[in-house]
Design a protein around this motif. Structure first.
Motif, PDB file in Angstrom:
ATOM      1  N   MET A 186       0.860  -1.181   0.000  1.00 39.58           N
ATOM      2  CA  MET A 186       0.000   0.000   0.000  1.00 39.58           C
ATOM      3  C   MET A 186       0.897   1.231   0.000  1.00 39.58           C
ATOM      4  O   MET A 186       1.830   1.317   0.793  1.00 39.58           O
ATOM      5  CB  MET A 186      -0.849   0.041   1.280  1.00 39.58           C
ATOM      6  N   THR A 187       0.599   2.186  -0.849  1.00 41.32           N
ATOM      7  CA  THR A 187       1.419   3.396  -0.870  1.00 41.32           C
ATOM      8  C   THR A 187       0.985   4.358   0.235  1.00 41.32           C
ATOM      9  O   THR A 187      -0.150   4.320   0.721  1.00 41.32           O
ATOM     10  CB  THR A 187       1.293   4.123  -2.212  1.00 41.32           C
ATOM     11  N   SER A 188       1.902   5.231   0.620  1.00 47.79           N
ATOM     12  CA  SER A 188       1.598   6.247   1.624  1.00 47.79           C
ATOM     13  C   SER A 188       0.462   7.149   1.161  1.00 47.79           C
ATOM     14  O   SER A 188      -0.346   7.607   1.976  1.00 47.79           O
ATOM     15  CB  SER A 188       2.837   7.101   1.901  1.00 47.79           C
ATOM     16  N   ASP A 189       0.412   7.388  -0.135  1.00 50.92           N
ATOM     17  CA  ASP A 189      -0.648   8.239  -0.677  1.00 50.92           C
ATOM     18  C   ASP A 189      -2.016   7.612  -0.458  1.00 50.92           C
ATOM     19  O   ASP A 189      -2.953   8.276  -0.023  1.00 50.92           O
ATOM     20  CB  ASP A 189      -0.419   8.472  -2.176  1.00 50.92           C
ATOM     21  N   ARG A 190      -2.085   6.322  -0.772  1.00 53.16           N
ATOM     22  CA  ARG A 190      -3.357   5.626  -0.633  1.00 53.16           C
ATOM     23  C   ARG A 190      -3.765   5.579   0.837  1.00 53.16           C
ATOM     24  O   ARG A 190      -4.927   5.833   1.189  1.00 53.16           O
ATOM     25  CB  ARG A 190      -3.175   4.206  -1.184  1.00 53.16           C
ATOM     26  N   LEU A 191      -2.817   5.260   1.704  1.00 53.39           N
ATOM     27  CA  LEU A 191      -3.112   5.200   3.131  1.00 53.39           C
ATOM     28  C   LEU A 191      -3.542   6.572   3.649  1.00 53.39           C
ATOM     29  O   LEU A 191      -4.489   6.686   4.440  1.00 53.39           O
ATOM     30  CB  LEU A 191      -1.879   4.705   3.901  1.00 53.39           C
ATOM     31  N   ALA A 192      -2.837   7.607   3.194  1.00 52.13           N
ATOM     32  CA  ALA A 192      -3.160   8.957   3.659  1.00 52.13           C
ATOM     33  C   ALA A 192      -4.569   9.345   3.245  1.00 52.13           C
ATOM     34  O   ALA A 192      -5.303   9.971   4.025  1.00 52.13           O
ATOM     35  CB  ALA A 192      -2.145   9.961   3.109  1.00 52.13           C
ATOM     36  N   ARG A 193      -4.974   8.963   2.054  1.00 50.88           N
ATOM     37  CA  ARG A 193      -6.336   9.299   1.622  1.00 50.88           C
ATOM     38  C   ARG A 193      -7.357   8.584   2.492  1.00 50.88           C
ATOM     39  O   ARG A 193      -8.346   9.184   2.912  1.00 50.88           O
ATOM     40  CB  ARG A 193      -6.535   8.949   0.144  1.00 50.88           C
ATOM     41  N   ALA A 194      -7.085   7.304   2.779  1.00 53.15           N
ATOM     42  CA  ALA A 194      -8.021   6.545   3.617  1.00 53.15           C
ATOM     43  C   ALA A 194      -8.119   7.157   5.015  1.00 53.15           C
ATOM     44  O   ALA A 194      -9.172   7.144   5.646  1.00 53.15           O
ATOM     45  CB  ALA A 194      -7.582   5.084   3.705  1.00 53.15           C
ATOM     46  N   VAL A 214       6.808  -3.554   9.797  1.00 57.21           N
ATOM     47  CA  VAL A 214       6.433  -3.341   8.396  1.00 57.21           C
ATOM     48  C   VAL A 214       7.722  -3.172   7.592  1.00 57.21           C
ATOM     49  O   VAL A 214       8.790  -2.907   8.150  1.00 57.21           O
ATOM     50  CB  VAL A 214       5.557  -2.071   8.210  1.00 57.21           C
ATOM     51  N   THR A 215       7.594  -3.340   6.269  1.00 55.54           N
ATOM     52  CA  THR A 215       8.725  -3.041   5.384  1.00 55.54           C
ATOM     53  C   THR A 215       8.260  -2.049   4.344  1.00 55.54           C
ATOM     54  O   THR A 215       7.047  -1.885   4.119  1.00 55.54           O
ATOM     55  CB  THR A 215       9.217  -4.317   4.661  1.00 55.54           C
ATOM     56  N   SER A 216       9.227  -1.367   3.714  1.00 58.77           N
ATOM     57  CA  SER A 216       8.852  -0.397   2.675  1.00 58.77           C
ATOM     58  C   SER A 216       9.757  -0.586   1.465  1.00 58.77           C
ATOM     59  O   SER A 216      10.903  -1.018   1.589  1.00 58.77           O
ATOM     60  CB  SER A 216       8.980   1.030   3.217  1.00 58.77           C
ATOM     61  N   GLU A 217       9.218  -0.282   0.288  1.00 56.00           N
ATOM     62  CA  GLU A 217       9.973  -0.355  -0.960  1.00 56.00           C
ATOM     63  C   GLU A 217       9.724   0.905  -1.761  1.00 56.00           C
ATOM     64  O   GLU A 217       8.591   1.386  -1.832  1.00 56.00           O
ATOM     65  CB  GLU A 217       9.510  -1.564  -1.794  1.00 56.00           C
ATOM     66  N   GLY A 261       6.121  -0.102  -5.381  1.00 59.73           N
ATOM     67  CA  GLY A 261       6.583  -0.019  -3.996  1.00 59.73           C
ATOM     68  C   GLY A 261       5.465   0.324  -3.037  1.00 59.73           C
ATOM     69  O   GLY A 261       4.290   0.355  -3.401  1.00 59.73           O
ATOM     70  N   GLY A 262       5.862   0.607  -1.796  1.00 56.52           N
ATOM     71  CA  GLY A 262       4.880   0.928  -0.761  1.00 56.52           C
ATOM     72  C   GLY A 262       5.177   0.166   0.504  1.00 56.52           C
ATOM     73  O   GLY A 262       6.296  -0.325   0.691  1.00 56.52           O
ATOM     74  N   ALA A 303       7.731   5.041   9.993  1.00 52.01           N
ATOM     75  CA  ALA A 303       9.180   4.900  10.172  1.00 52.01           C
ATOM     76  C   ALA A 303       9.490   4.148  11.462  1.00 52.01           C
ATOM     77  O   ALA A 303      10.359   3.271  11.485  1.00 52.01           O
ATOM     78  CB  ALA A 303       9.848   6.278  10.186  1.00 52.01           C
ATOM     79  N   GLY A 304       8.769   4.477  12.531  1.00 50.39           N
ATOM     80  CA  GLY A 304       8.989   3.782  13.801  1.00 50.39           C
ATOM     81  C   GLY A 304       8.663   2.303  13.707  1.00 50.39           C
ATOM     82  O   GLY A 304       9.387   1.462  14.251  1.00 50.39           O
ATOM     83  N   LEU A 305       7.595   1.990  12.981  1.00 44.26           N
ATOM     84  CA  LEU A 305       7.200   0.587  12.829  1.00 44.26           C
ATOM     85  C   LEU A 305       8.211  -0.173  11.975  1.00 44.26           C
ATOM     86  O   LEU A 305       8.483  -1.345  12.208  1.00 44.26           O
ATOM     87  CB  LEU A 305       5.813   0.493  12.191  1.00 44.26           C
ATOM     88  N   ARG A 306       8.765   0.520  10.988  1.00 44.05           N
ATOM     89  CA  ARG A 306       9.754  -0.126  10.118  1.00 44.05           C
ATOM     90  C   ARG A 306      11.024  -0.452  10.898  1.00 44.05           C
ATOM     91  O   ARG A 306      11.586  -1.533  10.769  1.00 44.05           O
ATOM     92  CB  ARG A 306      10.084   0.803   8.949  1.00 44.05           C
ATOM     93  N   GLU A 307      11.454   0.496  11.746  1.00 47.79           N
ATOM     94  CA  GLU A 307      12.665   0.264  12.555  1.00 47.79           C
ATOM     95  C   GLU A 307      12.533  -0.987  13.416  1.00 47.79           C
ATOM     96  O   GLU A 307      13.520  -1.688  13.634  1.00 47.79           O
ATOM     97  CB  GLU A 307      12.919   1.472  13.465  1.00 47.79           C
ATOM     98  N   ARG A 308      11.332  -1.248  13.890  1.00 49.01           N
ATOM     99  CA  ARG A 308      11.126  -2.440  14.722  1.00 49.01           C
ATOM    100  C   ARG A 308      10.812  -3.684  13.886  1.00 49.01           C
ATOM    101  O   ARG A 308      10.571  -4.752  14.434  1.00 49.01           O
ATOM    102  CB  ARG A 308       9.973  -2.204  15.699  1.00 49.01           C
ATOM    103  N   GLY A 309      10.738  -3.510  12.570  1.00 47.32           N
ATOM    104  CA  GLY A 309      10.504  -4.663  11.715  1.00 47.32           C
ATOM    105  C   GLY A 309       9.049  -5.076  11.575  1.00 47.32           C
ATOM    106  O   GLY A 309       8.766  -6.137  11.017  1.00 47.32           O
TER     107      GLY A 309
END
Lengths: 156, 156
Positions: free
Chosen positions: A24-32, A53-56, A61-62, A45-51
DNA sequence: TTTCATGTAATATTAAAAGTTACATGAAAA
DNA sequence: TTTTCATGTAACTTTTAATATTACATGAAA
């Protein structure tokens, strides 16, 4: 003070990602969420640091979920968000030389800490899967009952 | 959001008034609290409405305590101050049509309410006299120990 | 090489608490 | 009776922390 909504927003996003295949892209999530994509990225970003979620980057990507809903608690997410202050009361002067104020501070501090500890304990008890199950129960009930809401409205 | 300090301030003021004969002016209280006399009046207005303090205008006027420290709880004072919100977290959309968000809201709301209830229960348990006793214990210990702090510094 | 998406710093906006100013009211003192 | 002192309160300003926005860099896929 403006109240903190990051935990609410992060959980909302995580449960949406759990319902969707692929990123899911940040844009799509932001709209929701009716917010800004940069706000989403900052929070994720905090969730990614703890593993969790991942991002591409780039095409296709997303964000993708990368945790087990059954073993990840609200407390894990709250902590990954930086454990924002949850008690909206405080004392005026933490390091006072006034014995009266000191007595007040001691009493209030212990009450605040107990309430905070209870909240954290609840956060630790509830797993993401519990929220997801609750959503699926509500969704099934909605479809069975034949209410006039369409699905898209009910999940975003 | 800025955190609320009214409960801390009100308790500080009440315990100071308990140590003094005769009325205290808002100016004097404001200096002791390092705040503004209008802020003091605004805060005390709630306490006056509930009868916990009285006020008099003109020469020799000011604020006087009008409650029994033994039977008045922190909860009574908190309530008189308008029960300011004590949980600094909230959800983004209270009346959502999204079932995912609804599931999140329900879970968070119950956790918030439990923590708040515990805090209120603690407030109701602690009486103003408990704080006053704690102050007097600290004050006596300070005098006995012969530490170099002077009395005026230790109570204002 | 263009398009898409994240990453992030810098800045602006917003909401709520606290502080300030200004002036009204009323009581005691001069 | 006039002055001084103190509260009462509305209107406005400041402060603080969360959220939102802008701008631009990075890197991956079309």
């Amino acid at each position: 003070m403006k109240k903190d909504t990051k935990l609410s927003a992060a959980l909302h996003i995580i449960l949406h990602m759990a319902e969707v295949d692929g990123p899911m892209t940040s844009d799509r999530l932001a709209r929701a969420m009716r917010t800004n994509p940069v706000v989403v990225r900052r929070m994720m970003a905090g969730l990614r640091e703890r593993g969790f979620v991942t991002s591409e980057k780039g095409h296709g990507g997303g964000w993708k979920l990368n945790c087990d809903l059954k073993t990840t608690s609200l407390g894990d997410i709250y902590s990954a968000l930086g454990s924002p202050d949850c008690i909206a009361l405080t004392h005026r002067d933490e390091n006072t030389s006034c014995l009266v104020e000191l007595a007040v501070n001691v009493a209030l501090k212990s009450a605040f800490e107990e309430a905070e500890a209870l909240l954290f304990a609840r956060f630790d008890e509830v797993m993401l899967a519990d929220l997801s199950d609750d959503f699926h129960t509500r969704f099934a009930a909605l479809k069975q009952g034949g209410t006039p809401h369409d699905e898209s409205k009910s999940v975003s």
